[in-house]
Design a protein around this motif. Structure first.
Motif, PDB file in Angstrom:
ATOM      1  N   ALA A 103      -2.762 -55.022   1.017  1.00 56.86           N
ATOM      2  CA  ALA A 103      -3.778 -54.816  -0.022  1.00 56.86           C
ATOM      3  C   ALA A 103      -3.124 -54.311  -1.306  1.00 56.86           C
ATOM      4  CB  ALA A 103      -4.837 -53.822   0.466  1.00 56.86           C
ATOM      5  N   GLU A 104      -2.150 -53.401  -1.166  1.00 59.31           N
ATOM      6  CA  GLU A 104      -1.428 -52.918  -2.350  1.00 59.31           C
ATOM      7  C   GLU A 104      -0.692 -54.051  -3.043  1.00 59.31           C
ATOM      8  OE1 GLU A 104       1.275 -49.655  -1.718  1.00 59.31           O
ATOM      9  OE2 GLU A 104      -0.240 -48.521  -0.604  1.00 59.31           O
ATOM     10  N   LYS A 105      -0.055 -54.923  -2.258  1.00 58.09           N
ATOM     11  CA  LYS A 105       0.674 -56.050  -2.842  1.00 58.09           C
ATOM     12  C   LYS A 105      -0.281 -56.999  -3.559  1.00 58.09           C
ATOM     13  CE  LYS A 105       3.944 -59.694  -1.892  1.00 58.09           C
ATOM     14  NZ  LYS A 105       4.728 -60.413  -0.919  1.00 58.09           N
ATOM     15  N   ALA A 106      -1.425 -57.270  -2.946  1.00 58.35           N
ATOM     16  CA  ALA A 106      -2.411 -58.155  -3.574  1.00 58.35           C
ATOM     17  C   ALA A 106      -2.940 -57.537  -4.867  1.00 58.35           C
ATOM     18  CB  ALA A 106      -3.559 -58.429  -2.621  1.00 58.35           C
ATOM     19  N   ALA A 107      -3.184 -56.223  -4.869  1.00 57.55           N
ATOM     20  CA  ALA A 107      -3.666 -55.548  -6.075  1.00 57.55           C
ATOM     21  C   ALA A 107      -2.616 -55.593  -7.172  1.00 57.55           C
ATOM     22  CB  ALA A 107      -4.040 -54.102  -5.756  1.00 57.55           C
ATOM     23  N   ARG A 108      -1.364 -55.383  -6.818  1.00 56.07           N
ATOM     24  CA  ARG A 108      -0.282 -55.460  -7.814  1.00 56.07           C
ATOM     25  C   ARG A 108      -0.146 -56.862  -8.366  1.00 56.07           C
ATOM     26  NH1 ARG A 108       4.937 -52.062  -5.751  1.00 56.07           N
ATOM     27  NH2 ARG A 108       3.983 -50.000  -5.866  1.00 56.07           N
ATOM     28  N   SER A 109      -0.267 -57.837  -7.476  1.00 56.34           N
ATOM     29  CA  SER A 109      -0.131 -59.226  -7.897  1.00 56.34           C
ATOM     30  C   SER A 109      -1.235 -59.618  -8.868  1.00 56.34           C
ATOM     31  CB  SER A 109      -0.165 -60.136  -6.676  1.00 56.34           C
ATOM     32  OG  SER A 109      -0.117 -61.480  -7.061  1.00 56.34           O
ATOM     33  N   SER A 110      -2.476 -59.227  -8.581  1.00 47.41           N
ATOM     34  CA  SER A 110      -3.582 -59.565  -9.485  1.00 47.41           C
ATOM     35  C   SER A 110      -3.472 -58.782 -10.785  1.00 47.41           C
ATOM     36  CB  SER A 110      -4.929 -59.322  -8.812  1.00 47.41           C
ATOM     37  OG  SER A 110      -5.100 -57.959  -8.514  1.00 47.41           O
ATOM     38  N   ILE A 160       6.556 -52.138   0.740  1.00 51.07           N
ATOM     39  CA  ILE A 160       5.735 -53.254   0.244  1.00 51.07           C
ATOM     40  C   ILE A 160       6.588 -54.513   0.054  1.00 51.07           C
ATOM     41  CG2 ILE A 160       5.912 -52.896  -2.246  1.00 51.07           C
ATOM     42  CD1 ILE A 160       2.800 -53.223  -2.256  1.00 51.07           C
ATOM     43  N   GLU A 161       7.890 -54.321  -0.180  1.00 55.54           N
ATOM     44  CA  GLU A 161       8.788 -55.458  -0.363  1.00 55.54           C
ATOM     45  C   GLU A 161       9.296 -56.005   0.970  1.00 55.54           C
ATOM     46  OE1 GLU A 161      11.592 -53.469  -2.762  1.00 55.54           O
ATOM     47  OE2 GLU A 161      10.335 -53.505  -4.546  1.00 55.54           O
ATOM     48  N   GLN A 162       8.974 -55.332   2.067  1.00 55.65           N
ATOM     49  CA  GLN A 162       9.460 -55.735   3.374  1.00 55.65           C
ATOM     50  C   GLN A 162       8.335 -56.221   4.299  1.00 55.65           C
ATOM     51  OE1 GLN A 162      11.364 -51.988   4.317  1.00 55.65           O
ATOM     52  NE2 GLN A 162      13.359 -52.906   3.951  1.00 55.65           N
ATOM     53  N   LEU A 163       7.294 -56.752   3.735  1.00 56.97           N
ATOM     54  CA  LEU A 163       6.155 -57.184   4.542  1.00 56.97           C
ATOM     55  C   LEU A 163       6.512 -58.208   5.616  1.00 56.97           C
ATOM     56  CD1 LEU A 163       3.258 -57.259   1.926  1.00 56.97           C
ATOM     57  CD2 LEU A 163       3.574 -55.680   3.823  1.00 56.97           C
ATOM     58  N   TRP A 218       9.770 -47.968  12.997  1.00 53.99           N
ATOM     59  CA  TRP A 218       9.731 -46.627  12.407  1.00 53.99           C
ATOM     60  C   TRP A 218      10.378 -46.613  11.025  1.00 53.99           C
ATOM     61  CZ3 TRP A 218      14.136 -43.524  11.523  1.00 53.99           C
ATOM     62  CH2 TRP A 218      13.867 -42.214  11.134  1.00 53.99           C
ATOM     63  N   SER A 219      11.535 -47.243  10.893  1.00 50.86           N
ATOM     64  CA  SER A 219      12.235 -47.196   9.603  1.00 50.86           C
ATOM     65  C   SER A 219      11.567 -48.077   8.550  1.00 50.86           C
ATOM     66  CB  SER A 219      13.704 -47.582   9.765  1.00 50.86           C
ATOM     67  OG  SER A 219      13.827 -48.908  10.207  1.00 50.86           O
ATOM     68  N   LEU A 220      11.035 -49.232   8.958  1.00 50.71           N
ATOM     69  CA  LEU A 220      10.376 -50.106   7.981  1.00 50.71           C
ATOM     70  C   LEU A 220       9.106 -49.463   7.409  1.00 50.71           C
ATOM     71  CD1 LEU A 220      10.763 -53.603   9.672  1.00 50.71           C
ATOM     72  CD2 LEU A 220      11.777 -52.869   7.497  1.00 50.71           C
ATOM     73  N   LEU A 221       8.376 -48.757   8.275  1.00 47.79           N
ATOM     74  CA  LEU A 221       7.124 -48.144   7.824  1.00 47.79           C
ATOM     75  C   LEU A 221       7.319 -46.705   7.344  1.00 47.79           C
ATOM     76  CD1 LEU A 221       4.682 -49.636  10.448  1.00 47.79           C
ATOM     77  CD2 LEU A 221       4.823 -50.165   8.012  1.00 47.79           C
ATOM     78  N   ARG A 222       8.550 -46.211   7.463  1.00 44.10           N
ATOM     79  CA  ARG A 222       8.889 -44.856   7.003  1.00 44.10           C
ATOM     80  C   ARG A 222       7.963 -43.798   7.593  1.00 44.10           C
ATOM     81  NH1 ARG A 222      10.633 -46.074   0.771  1.00 44.10           N
ATOM     82  NH2 ARG A 222      12.148 -47.649   1.322  1.00 44.10           N
TER      83      ARG A 222
END
Length: 179
Positions: A157-164, A5-8, A114-118
């Motif tokens: 979407a996860e980042k937006a939910a965390r931000s709100s 999520i920190e590497q968008l 592959w590595s960024l998305l694990r």
């Protein structure tokens, strides 16, 4: 290691890079297959440019001394060399070299995504095979791209939910200002 999520931004750039490299690698692999068919079929020719035969020509290749064409494909036949009879710029050799380097960049693009998305290792294996099995890169690219875009959408979407949620928590814990 940073979470996906920190590497968008990196993920956003890795997806189109993988897609382009997949198509370029697949195209050069098909050129390589055509070159190998010309060289090892009964025609035994390579493509040359700007030689004594003209701007573009097909020139013969012959097996080295003591070798037969069939010995190139049987165990113990290794060590046989083939010699080109053409002169000028060897397009067949250039296709071989360029595909090799493009495949290295394609492997980097695949590994990066592959590595960024694990993802699981089998996805990396499928992507890597796409550069050595003719037509496979075209078939592997589509589902990998679709999965990557879906993962990116989910992470955004996860980042937006965390931000709100963080904004709501911050406004709830802020002390009212006294006048």
């Amino acid at each position: 290691m940073p979470r996906p999520i920190e590497q968008l931004p990196q993920i956003r750039s890795a997806i189109p890079f993988y897609r382009v490299m997949s198509w370029v690698t697949g195209a050069f692999l098909l050129l390589l297959v055509a070159e190998m068919v010309l060289k090892y079929s009964p025609t035994h020719v390579e493509v040359f440019a700007f030689g004594s035969s003209g701007p573009l020509s097909l020139e013969a290749v012959v097996p080295g001394v003591g070798c037969q064409w069939f010995s190139l494909f049987v165990p113990g036949g290794m060590g046989c060399e083939i010699a080109s009879l053409g002169d000028g710029f060897n397009i067949s050799l250039a296709i071989l070299i360029v595909h090799g380097w493009i495949y290295v960049v394609y492997l980097f693009a695949s590994f990066r995504l592959w590595s960024l998305l694990r993802w699981p290792f089998k996805r990396l294996l499928a992507m890597a095979l796409g550069g050595v099995v003719p037509f496979l890169s075209f078939f592997v690219e589509r589902p990998m791209h679709r999965i990557a875009v879906a993962d990116l959408t989910r992470l955004e979407a996860e980042k937006a939910a965390r931000s709100s949620a963080t904004q709501v928590d911050a406004s709830a814990t802020a002390s009212p200002r006294e006048s």
